[in-house]
Structures are given as structure tokens and as C-alpha cells.
Design a protein around this motif. Structure first.
Motif, PDB file in Angstrom:
ATOM      1  N   SER A 154      46.896   6.294   8.201  1.00 25.16           N
ATOM      2  CA  SER A 154      45.331   6.100   8.365  1.00 25.16           C
ATOM      3  C   SER A 154      44.941   7.475   9.060  1.00 25.16           C
ATOM      4  O   SER A 154      45.643   8.319   9.878  1.00 25.16           O
ATOM      5  CB  SER A 154      44.810   5.369   9.406  1.00 25.16           C
ATOM      6  OG  SER A 154      45.162   3.851   8.636  1.00 25.16           O
ATOM      7  N   LEU A 155      43.661   8.000   8.826  1.00 28.89           N
ATOM      8  CA  LEU A 155      43.219   9.417   9.260  1.00 28.89           C
ATOM      9  C   LEU A 155      42.747   9.061  10.769  1.00 28.89           C
ATOM     10  O   LEU A 155      42.419  10.136  11.608  1.00 28.89           O
ATOM     11  CB  LEU A 155      42.075   9.921   8.737  1.00 28.89           C
ATOM     12  CG  LEU A 155      42.700  10.463   7.041  1.00 28.89           C
ATOM     13  CD1 LEU A 155      41.550  11.090   6.563  1.00 28.89           C
ATOM     14  CD2 LEU A 155      43.951  11.084   7.032  1.00 28.89           C
ATOM     15  N   GLY A 156      41.967   7.921  11.247  1.00 29.49           N
ATOM     16  CA  GLY A 156      41.496   7.634  12.410  1.00 29.49           C
ATOM     17  C   GLY A 156      42.381   7.923  13.538  1.00 29.49           C
ATOM     18  O   GLY A 156      43.358   7.203  13.715  1.00 29.49           O
ATOM     19  N   GLY A 157      41.761   8.846  14.347  1.00 30.15           N
ATOM     20  CA  GLY A 157      42.568   8.939  15.688  1.00 30.15           C
ATOM     21  C   GLY A 157      43.570   9.977  15.507  1.00 30.15           C
ATOM     22  O   GLY A 157      44.392  10.293  16.528  1.00 30.15           O
ATOM     23  N   LYS A 158      43.956  10.352  14.421  1.00 29.87           N
ATOM     24  CA  LYS A 158      44.807  11.507  14.042  1.00 29.87           C
ATOM     25  C   LYS A 158      44.495  13.008  14.503  1.00 29.87           C
ATOM     26  O   LYS A 158      43.101  13.047  14.375  1.00 29.87           O
ATOM     27  CB  LYS A 158      45.376  11.693  12.679  1.00 29.87           C
ATOM     28  CG  LYS A 158      45.798  10.396  12.079  1.00 29.87           C
ATOM     29  CD  LYS A 158      47.364  10.132  12.927  1.00 29.87           C
ATOM     30  CE  LYS A 158      48.072   9.099  12.347  1.00 29.87           C
ATOM     31  NZ  LYS A 158      47.313   7.695  12.194  1.00 29.87           N
ATOM     32  N   ARG A 159      45.259  13.955  14.864  1.00 31.74           N
ATOM     33  CA  ARG A 159      44.864  15.156  15.264  1.00 31.74           C
ATOM     34  C   ARG A 159      44.825  16.284  13.916  1.00 31.74           C
ATOM     35  O   ARG A 159      45.934  16.144  13.430  1.00 31.74           O
ATOM     36  CB  ARG A 159      45.775  15.635  16.533  1.00 31.74           C
ATOM     37  CG  ARG A 159      45.453  17.351  16.839  1.00 31.74           C
ATOM     38  CD  ARG A 159      45.975  17.582  18.032  1.00 31.74           C
ATOM     39  NE  ARG A 159      45.847  16.672  19.268  1.00 31.74           N
ATOM     40  CZ  ARG A 159      46.243  16.794  20.528  1.00 31.74           C
ATOM     41  NH1 ARG A 159      46.925  17.910  20.810  1.00 31.74           N
ATOM     42  NH2 ARG A 159      45.748  16.035  21.476  1.00 31.74           N
ATOM     43  N   LEU A 160      43.863  16.836  13.786  1.00 32.25           N
ATOM     44  CA  LEU A 160      43.733  17.881  12.708  1.00 32.25           C
ATOM     45  C   LEU A 160      43.717  19.105  13.409  1.00 32.25           C
ATOM     46  O   LEU A 160      42.794  19.619  14.116  1.00 32.25           O
ATOM     47  CB  LEU A 160      42.471  17.665  12.096  1.00 32.25           C
ATOM     48  CG  LEU A 160      42.131  18.751  10.922  1.00 32.25           C
ATOM     49  CD1 LEU A 160      43.148  18.864   9.735  1.00 32.25           C
ATOM     50  CD2 LEU A 160      40.822  18.403  10.180  1.00 32.25           C
ATOM     51  N   GLY A 161      44.800  20.090  12.727  1.00 30.66           N
ATOM     52  CA  GLY A 161      44.859  21.294  13.405  1.00 30.66           C
ATOM     53  C   GLY A 161      44.171  22.418  12.528  1.00 30.66           C
ATOM     54  O   GLY A 161      44.771  22.470  11.128  1.00 30.66           O
ATOM     55  N   LEU A 211      50.474  23.680  15.793  1.00 33.25           N
ATOM     56  CA  LEU A 211      51.397  23.194  14.659  1.00 33.25           C
ATOM     57  C   LEU A 211      52.085  22.094  15.123  1.00 33.25           C
ATOM     58  O   LEU A 211      52.568  21.105  14.688  1.00 33.25           O
ATOM     59  CB  LEU A 211      52.249  24.127  14.119  1.00 33.25           C
ATOM     60  CG  LEU A 211      51.551  25.443  13.407  1.00 33.25           C
ATOM     61  CD1 LEU A 211      52.534  26.433  13.258  1.00 33.25           C
ATOM     62  CD2 LEU A 211      51.073  24.798  12.106  1.00 33.25           C
ATOM     63  N   ALA A 212      52.876  22.038  16.336  1.00 28.41           N
ATOM     64  CA  ALA A 212      53.708  21.088  17.051  1.00 28.41           C
ATOM     65  C   ALA A 212      53.078  19.748  17.475  1.00 28.41           C
ATOM     66  O   ALA A 212      53.567  18.642  17.339  1.00 28.41           O
ATOM     67  CB  ALA A 212      54.635  21.511  18.363  1.00 28.41           C
ATOM     68  N   GLU A 213      51.711  19.903  17.715  1.00 23.72           N
ATOM     69  CA  GLU A 213      51.107  18.679  18.221  1.00 23.72           C
ATOM     70  C   GLU A 213      49.829  18.131  17.259  1.00 23.72           C
ATOM     71  O   GLU A 213      49.286  17.278  17.383  1.00 23.72           O
ATOM     72  CB  GLU A 213      50.200  19.288  19.417  1.00 23.72           C
ATOM     73  CG  GLU A 213      51.139  19.562  20.768  1.00 23.72           C
ATOM     74  CD  GLU A 213      50.164  20.167  21.867  1.00 23.72           C
ATOM     75  OE1 GLU A 213      49.077  20.102  21.645  1.00 23.72           O
ATOM     76  OE2 GLU A 213      50.777  20.129  22.781  1.00 23.72           O
ATOM     77  N   LEU A 238      58.320  23.533  13.595  1.00 19.78           N
ATOM     78  CA  LEU A 238      57.665  23.065  14.906  1.00 19.78           C
ATOM     79  C   LEU A 238      57.142  21.643  14.502  1.00 19.78           C
ATOM     80  O   LEU A 238      56.481  20.913  15.420  1.00 19.78           O
ATOM     81  CB  LEU A 238      57.033  24.140  15.369  1.00 19.78           C
ATOM     82  CG  LEU A 238      57.549  25.171  15.865  1.00 19.78           C
ATOM     83  CD1 LEU A 238      56.386  26.279  16.046  1.00 19.78           C
ATOM     84  CD2 LEU A 238      58.263  25.239  16.884  1.00 19.78           C
ATOM     85  N   MET A 239      56.839  21.453  13.098  1.00 23.95           N
ATOM     86  CA  MET A 239      55.710  20.421  13.132  1.00 23.95           C
ATOM     87  C   MET A 239      56.418  18.947  12.866  1.00 23.95           C
ATOM     88  O   MET A 239      57.701  19.056  12.777  1.00 23.95           O
ATOM     89  CB  MET A 239      55.236  20.518  11.557  1.00 23.95           C
ATOM     90  CG  MET A 239      54.358  21.658  11.318  1.00 23.95           C
ATOM     91  SD  MET A 239      53.680  22.164   9.776  1.00 23.95           S
ATOM     92  CE  MET A 239      52.528  20.791   9.536  1.00 23.95           C
TER      93      MET A 239
END
Length: 335
Positions: A154-161, A211-213, A238-239
Motif C-alpha cells: 500500500s502507498l498510505g503511510g509510506k515515505r516518498l523520497g 535513499l536509505a529511509e 543503501l535502499m
């Protein structure tokens, strides 16, 4: 308009266009200019580009035409304006054009929303493994619905860099909010707090940490010596293993050999690419990776966007012909 002539152009300027444009744009150009249009929609050879630049007063290339210093130095004395189709200008040697007092214009902003829409589409496609599912159907190997079948995330709550927070990066941030994503961005300069609050985006000065987070990473940088292979084997390492990377900017930003290895070995979950390092040739090993969503440079491929770009080119030429500074004039970067 220092270093450039400021005089009204007499008559209809001689214009040469390197690729087929939309019919409405071409018809308007025929009305206004002494224009030579392309009969076939294939790139010009280098020799053809050189010949065209010797014969015209206004040259209209696209982002796939590489206008280097040698071509500019060989241009005819009448060439005074390069009105490029597209936002990027890295395909033109701006310093060489400036030295020859040849103006350069582009078409900024017209493809922002279209490219941002495609970026979100690639994020969704990679997150939900839709491309893999489509291949299963086409190959006839689908065994039916199952509770553990082709599970995505799911996309909700995920971190987009977001790497590169120009017009397109900001438009992507706006869209990501609607999906409940937490946005972090890396940019040469941090935005004021008011803009960050409007975008609900937080600045990360360390690209490696971003990238790592991040669960999803999307690239929106111009191509330059500084950004060539910005995402290399070390940075892919790092990903997170479940992270996805999307590139709708320039193919040279990612080391494709390193990406192939990361995808093949499962060190990242997926990639969504609209651009490639050696377009139109694409590495077959890259296309063979099952966790890749590949699209043939369609970020700006809408009727509305292409018509708007044509309108901007025509406006830039008319401003120049009337002795005024074109609204989309581009100058070389300061040393």
C-alpha cells in the motif's frame, strides 16, 4: 537583452523544425513563418542538423537532438534563435550559443502535470506489481485468485523520497499527499517553511539518508556531469529491500548495470522507468528483469501538453521576430 541584437525582424523568419509536431502547431507555423517541416518523424542525422543550422534563422530542435559546440560554431551567420521543444536544455551547449549571440528558448512548465501524473502511475504500478500481473495474464499462466497471489504494498503511510524539487517534483509531492504518503525531498536548496508546509514536505540534506529511509524514490534532476550516475551501485545498496525507484527525468541519472544487478538479486523491490541511458536503444538485460515497469519516454505524451509546447515555441519566435526578449529565453549558467 545584453549581447543580443534588439531589432525588429523584417519579413517572415526562415524556420527549420527537426521533428514532426502536432498538426495544429504545424499549420500555425505555416501561416506565420517561412518554415520547413519534417515529412517523416525520424531524428535528423548529425549532417542534416548541421545543414539545417546553416540555412535557417530560427532552428527548432527537440530534446533528442544534441546541439553541441561544434554544430553551433558551424551554424550559418543568419541563425539567431534556437527555439527548443521541451523543458530541458542540457542537449544544447548554451555557452557556445551565447558566445555566438544565438538566443536559446525552451518550453518550461507545459509538461509538469503530465509528467507528475506519469510518475504517480509508475509508483502505483511498481508498488502493486501490476506489470508482473499483466504478464502472467498474457502468458496464460495465471492460476486464479489467491490470498498470497502477487502481493504488493500500500502507498498510505509510506515515505516518498523526491530527488530534485523543481516544478515536477513539487507536483509529485502534491499528488503524493492524496495517497497518504509522507514526503521527504533532497534539493540543491531548501525551500522556505511556507512552501514546505504547503507541500507537506520535509527537507533532507543528505541524499544517502533519503535513499536509505525512503520506501519509494523518484528522480527529477536535469542531466549534467554532476548528476551522471547519481544513483550508482553504492547508493542502490543503501535502499531498503522492499523499496522502489522511479525515473521520469533523464536516463543518465541511474547506472543501469547497477540497477540490473539490484533488481535481479532482489536487493530492491522494483523500478519504474520512463527514460533510459541509450534511448531509443534499451539494454535487453534491463528489459528482462521481471520487477521492472518500462515505458517508452511518455512523460510528456499528451495532446494538451504537446500543443501547449508548440504554442510556447511560436510565441518565443514571434517575440524574437518583433525585437523583444522571448519569454522563455535561457542563459548559460554562471561559472
Amino acid at each position: 537583452m545584453a549581447n543580443y541584437e534588439e531589432k525588429r525582424f523584417e519579413g517572415r523568419p526562415r524556420v527549420i523544425v527537426t521533428r514532426r509536431l502536432l498538426p495544429l502547431t504545424e499549420a500555425r507555423m505555416r501561416e506565420l513563418f517561412d518554415v520547413r517541416l519534417r515529412e517523416v518523424d525520424v531524428p535528423m542525422t548529425r549532417d542534416a542538423l548541421a545543414a539545417a543550422m546553416r540555412e535557417c534563422e530560427v532552428f527548432v530542435p527537440c530534446v533528442t537532438d544534441h546541439i553541441d559546440s561544434q554544430l553551433i560554431e558551424q551554424a550559418g551567420p543568419d541563425l539567431r534563435l534556437i527555439a527548443s521543444f521541451g523543458m530541458g536544455t542540457e542537449h544544447i551547449d548554451l555557452a557556445a550559443a551565447h558566445a555566438r549571440r544565438i538566443m536559446v528558448t525552451n518550453t518550461p512548465g507545459v509538461f509538469t502535470d503530465d509528467t507528475a501524473d506519469l510518475t504517480l502511475a509508475l509508483i502505483i504500478l511498481t508498488a502493486r506489481r501490476f506489470a508482473e500481473g499483466e504478464r502472467v495474464l498474457r502468458e496464460g499462466s495465471w492460476g486464479g485468485w489467491g490470498p498470497a497471489e502477487l502481493l504488493g504494498q500500500s502507498l498510505g503511510g509510506k515515505r516518498l523520497g523526491i530527488v530534485g524539487m523543481g516544478r515536477i517534483g513539487q507536483a509529485v509531492a502534491h499528488r503524493a499527499r492524496a495517497f497518504g504518503m509522507a514526503v521527504r525531498y533532497h534539493n540543491r536548496h531548501r525551500f522556505p517553511a511556507a512552501i514546505e508546509n504547503m507541500l507537506a514536505a520535509h527537507y533532507e540534506p543528505d541524499l544517502d539518508r533519503l535513499l536509505a529511509e525512503s520506501d519509494f524514490v523518484t528522480l527529477h534532476c536535469p542531466a549534467s556531469p554532476q548528476t551522471h550516475h547519481l544513483i550508482d551501485a553504492r547508493r542502490l545498496g543503501l535502499m531498503k529491500p522492499n523499496a522502489c525507484i522511479v525515473n521520469t527525468a533523464r536516463g543518465q541519472l541511474i547506472d543501469e548495470d547497477a540497477l540490473i544487478a539490484a533488481l535481479t538479486e532482489g536487493r530492491i523491490a522494483a523500478a519504474g522507468l520512463d527514460v533510459f541511458a541509450t534511448e531509443p536503444d534499451v539494454n535487453p538485460r534491463l528489459l528482462a528483469t521481471p520487477n521492472l515497469v518500462a515505458i517508452p519516454h511518455l512523460g510528456s505524451a499528451t495532446v494538451e501538453g504537446r500543443e501547449a509546447a508548440g504554442d510556447r515555441i511560436i510565441a518565443n519566435i514571434r517575440f524574437w521576430a518583433d525585437g523583444h526578449r522571448p519569454p522563455d529565453m535561457v542563459l548559460p549558467a554562471l561559472p
